[in-house]
Design an enzyme around this catalytic site. Structure first.
Site, mmCIF file in Angstrom:
data_model
loop_
_atom_site.group_PDB
_atom_site.id
_atom_site.type_symbol
_atom_site.label_atom_id
_atom_site.label_comp_id
_atom_site.label_asym_id
_atom_site.label_seq_id
_atom_site.Cartn_x
_atom_site.Cartn_y
_atom_site.Cartn_z
ATOM 1 N NE ARG A 186 -71.043 -29.490 -16.457
ATOM 2 C CZ ARG A 186 -70.575 -30.298 -17.406
ATOM 3 N NH1 ARG A 186 -69.441 -30.025 -18.039
ATOM 4 N NH2 ARG A 186 -71.242 -31.339 -17.777
ATOM 5 C CB SER A 264 -76.606 -30.063 -11.805
ATOM 6 O OG SER A 264 -77.208 -31.044 -12.605
ATOM 7 C CD GLU A 364 -73.437 -26.822 -13.007
ATOM 8 O OE1 GLU A 364 -73.359 -28.057 -12.873
ATOM 9 O OE2 GLU A 364 -74.183 -26.283 -13.829
HETATM 10 C C1 FAD Z 1 -82.946 -26.166 -16.014
HETATM 11 C C2 FAD Z 1 -81.451 -25.979 -16.156
HETATM 12 C C3 FAD Z 1 -80.687 -26.978 -16.744
HETATM 13 C C4 FAD Z 1 -79.295 -26.810 -16.889
HETATM 14 N N1 FAD Z 1 -78.583 -27.814 -17.473
HETATM 15 C C5 FAD Z 1 -77.244 -27.658 -17.654
HETATM 16 C C6 FAD Z 1 -76.465 -28.687 -18.279
HETATM 17 O O1 FAD Z 1 -76.988 -29.719 -18.695
HETATM 18 N N2 FAD Z 1 -75.142 -28.490 -18.415
HETATM 19 C C7 FAD Z 1 -74.529 -27.349 -17.998
HETATM 20 O O2 FAD Z 1 -73.306 -27.232 -18.163
HETATM 21 N N3 FAD Z 1 -75.241 -26.360 -17.404
HETATM 22 C C8 FAD Z 1 -76.567 -26.484 -17.225
HETATM 23 N N4 FAD Z 1 -77.289 -25.495 -16.608
HETATM 24 C C9 FAD Z 1 -76.608 -24.296 -16.110
HETATM 25 C C10 FAD Z 1 -76.653 -23.095 -17.085
HETATM 26 O O3 FAD Z 1 -77.722 -23.197 -17.968
HETATM 27 C C11 FAD Z 1 -75.371 -22.990 -17.895
HETATM 28 O O4 FAD Z 1 -74.265 -22.857 -17.046
HETATM 29 C C12 FAD Z 1 -75.418 -21.779 -18.845
HETATM 30 O O5 FAD Z 1 -74.285 -21.779 -19.676
HETATM 31 C C13 FAD Z 1 -75.485 -20.446 -18.110
HETATM 32 O O6 FAD Z 1 -75.766 -19.473 -19.092
HETATM 33 P P1 FAD Z 1 -76.384 -18.070 -18.721
HETATM 34 O O7 FAD Z 1 -76.303 -17.242 -19.960
HETATM 35 O O8 FAD Z 1 -77.702 -18.219 -18.121
HETATM 36 O O9 FAD Z 1 -75.306 -17.548 -17.665
HETATM 37 P P2 FAD Z 1 -75.563 -16.677 -16.343
HETATM 38 O O10 FAD Z 1 -76.284 -17.492 -15.341
HETATM 39 O O11 FAD Z 1 -76.135 -15.362 -16.693
HETATM 40 O O12 FAD Z 1 -74.056 -16.474 -15.863
HETATM 41 C C14 FAD Z 1 -73.312 -17.577 -15.397
HETATM 42 C C15 FAD Z 1 -71.850 -17.145 -15.229
HETATM 43 O O13 FAD Z 1 -71.292 -16.834 -16.501
HETATM 44 C C16 FAD Z 1 -70.834 -15.479 -16.515
HETATM 45 N N5 FAD Z 1 -71.135 -14.936 -17.841
HETATM 46 C C17 FAD Z 1 -72.323 -14.966 -18.499
HETATM 47 N N6 FAD Z 1 -72.198 -14.392 -19.710
HETATM 48 C C18 FAD Z 1 -70.911 -13.987 -19.802
HETATM 49 C C19 FAD Z 1 -70.156 -13.293 -20.807
HETATM 50 N N7 FAD Z 1 -70.697 -12.907 -21.971
HETATM 51 N N8 FAD Z 1 -68.850 -13.007 -20.547
HETATM 52 C C20 FAD Z 1 -68.272 -13.381 -19.369
HETATM 53 N N9 FAD Z 1 -68.934 -14.017 -18.396
HETATM 54 C C21 FAD Z 1 -70.231 -14.312 -18.619
HETATM 55 C C22 FAD Z 1 -71.603 -14.774 -15.415
HETATM 56 O O14 FAD Z 1 -70.904 -13.641 -14.952
HETATM 57 C C23 FAD Z 1 -71.685 -15.883 -14.384
HETATM 58 O O15 FAD Z 1 -70.467 -15.966 -13.686
HETATM 59 C C24 FAD Z 1 -78.675 -25.625 -16.448
HETATM 60 C C25 FAD Z 1 -79.460 -24.612 -15.848
HETATM 61 C C26 FAD Z 1 -80.838 -24.787 -15.715
HETATM 62 C C27 FAD Z 1 -81.665 -23.683 -15.089
#
Ligand code: FAD
Length: 380
Positions: A186, A264, A364
């Site tokens: 992570r 999480s 996280e």
């Molecule tokens: C119901 C649920 C289940 C989940 N299950 C998992 C799981 O099983 N495993 C897991 O690892 N995660 C899980 N997550 C967490 C999350 O989905 C992941 O971390 C996902 O990759 C975040 O993507 P996002 O586009 O929504 O990022 P955001 O929430 O928009 O951003 C997260 C971070 O990434 C950065 N970021 C986003 N896009 C970019 C980019 N293009 N360039 C640089 N930085 C960027 C942002 O600045 C921020 O720091 C879960 C979340 C939810 C709500």
């Protein structure tokens, strides 16, 4: 061959950049609807980039206006402060997928704004192994390298071969090798070594056409066995992962009362082996779940187990926030919740686990707009 943007990198401002429309960010854009937790205030400025030129323009605009730049994907790993974010928030919405097949491998390159689960579904439909266990994770492709997204024994670092980024410090587009990404559990260099330096533009995953699916978790095995499946296909594994996740409210479902979460909230702690023994003794449970790391000196523990054993049950309500009724590690926002409610529950859980077991859980999600942080959580 160099793309127009790459040509600009070498030759300074390109013709294309000179022709690029001026960036006109919107002001005071509410962020709660753009994040799965659904709390928090507005972005002082907000812009969406559908191409790489706009990403560069946003980096320059923030610099010229003396404002921090925050990168937004699907907002599924994010808690925004009630006071909002004094920054330019850039939503990376660049789309496009390309595929290169060569013998035993298929390189799938997806732009940062592609919905992650669409990419997983495409890989599974084509019969390419490598992403199937990552089905149903919310968010966009660009965020997957940031925390090295993982689930059920797979992580994106298993398949990533290249990450195309805009290096904000050098103002250049470069392609990073997996080594340069510094992936860990992570974790990545993007998250902890050089935060705020890179905007991810596209990611390449090397998949295995005709490869066997990964079935490494007992929970997944049980789900497959329950469906009477002995030799699962990639599609079977995807369906089972989605079913297991749905049962824990770990897929986004607008009708699910636990839907407002970041998944999480804490990562599984990795502790010295002797601490693991001590914690099992404190809990009077020799069967405590634990996974020794390579070499055995350190042991990964289950954050959910620690939270439960510290006395925090599923369904806990604390004001308008609480713990999911289906997953101990998911802090949820309910009707009327504010960011402050979410943070209060997170601190309560973290401090409770620390008081009981001496382990400090690390959150996280990322936190935007909070004035002070302490141990990874806002201190107010
Ligand atoms: C119901 C649920 C289940 C989940 N299950 C998992 C799981 O099983 N495993 C897991 O690892 N995660 C899980 N997550 C967490 C999350 O989905 C992941 O971390 C996902 O990759 C975040 O993507 P996002 O586009 O929504 O990022 P955001 O929430 O928009 O951003 C997260 C971070 O990434 C950065 N970021 C986003 N896009 C970019 C980019 N293009 N360039 C640089 N930085 C960027 C942002 O600045 C921020 O720091 C879960 C979340 C939810 C709500």
């Amino acid at each position: 061959m160099a793309t127009p943007l790459e040509r600009r990198n070498r030759a300074g401002v390109s013709e294309r950049e000179a022709r690029a429309p001026r960036l006109e960010p919107r002001e005071s854009v509410p962020l709660a609807p753009l994040s799965t937790m659904g709390v928090g205030g507005s972005a002082r400025f907000y812009v969406e980039a559908r191409d790489e030129g706009t990403v560069l323009a946003a980096v320059d605009w923030a610099h010229e206006h003396g404002l921090p730049l925050r990168i937004l994907g699907g907002g599924s790993n994010l808690v925004v402060a009630d006071a909002g974010v004094d920054a330019l928030v850039l939503r990376v919405a660049i789309r496009g997928v390309t595929v290169q097949e060569a013998g035993a491998s298929a390189d799938l390159t997806a732009a940062a704004g592609e919905p992650w689960d669409d990419v997983v579904r495409l890989a599974v439909e084509r019969g390419w192994a490598g992403l199937e266990c990552l089905s149903g994770i919310p968010g966009l492709v660009g965020a997957t390298p940031i925390q090295n997204v993982g689930a059920y024994g797979q992580e994106v670092s298993d398949t990533i071969t290249a990450v195309r980024v805009l290096d904000r410090t050098e103002r250049r587009i470069v392609t990073l090798s997996p080594d340069a990404c510094g992936f860990g559990y992570r974790d990545s260099a993007f998250k902890s070594r050089t935060p705020d330096r890179h905007v991810v533009l596209a990611v390449t995953y090397r998949l295995r056409p005709g490869g066997a699916p990964a079935v490494r978790y007992a929970e997944l095995e049980r789900q497959l066995a329950g469906r009477g499946i002995q030799a699962p296909t990639l599609a079977d594994v995807r369906a089972s992962v989605l079913a297991v996740r749905r049962a824990k409210s770990m897929v986004l479902d607008p009708d699910d009362p636990n839907r407002r979460s970041c998944g999480s909230f804490f990562v599984n702690p990795v502790v010295p082996a002797r601490d693991a023994e001590r914690i099992a003794a404190v809990a009077s449970d020799p069967g405590m779940p634990r996974w020794p790391e390579t070499g055995g000196a350190r042991v990964k523990l289950a954050a959910a187990w620690l939270v439960e054993r510290a006395g925090f049950a599923r369904g806990l309500a604390d004001g308008a926030a609480g713990i999911s009724t289906r997953h101990t590690l998911a802090i949820v926002a309910r009707e009327g919740a504010r960011a402050a409610d979410v943070v209060r529950v997170a601190r309560r859980v973290r401090d409770g686990v620390h008081a009981r077991f001496g382990v400090r859980l690390v959150p996280e999600p990322v936190f935007w707009g909070f004035p002070g942080m302490e141990g990874g959580l806002p201190d107010t």
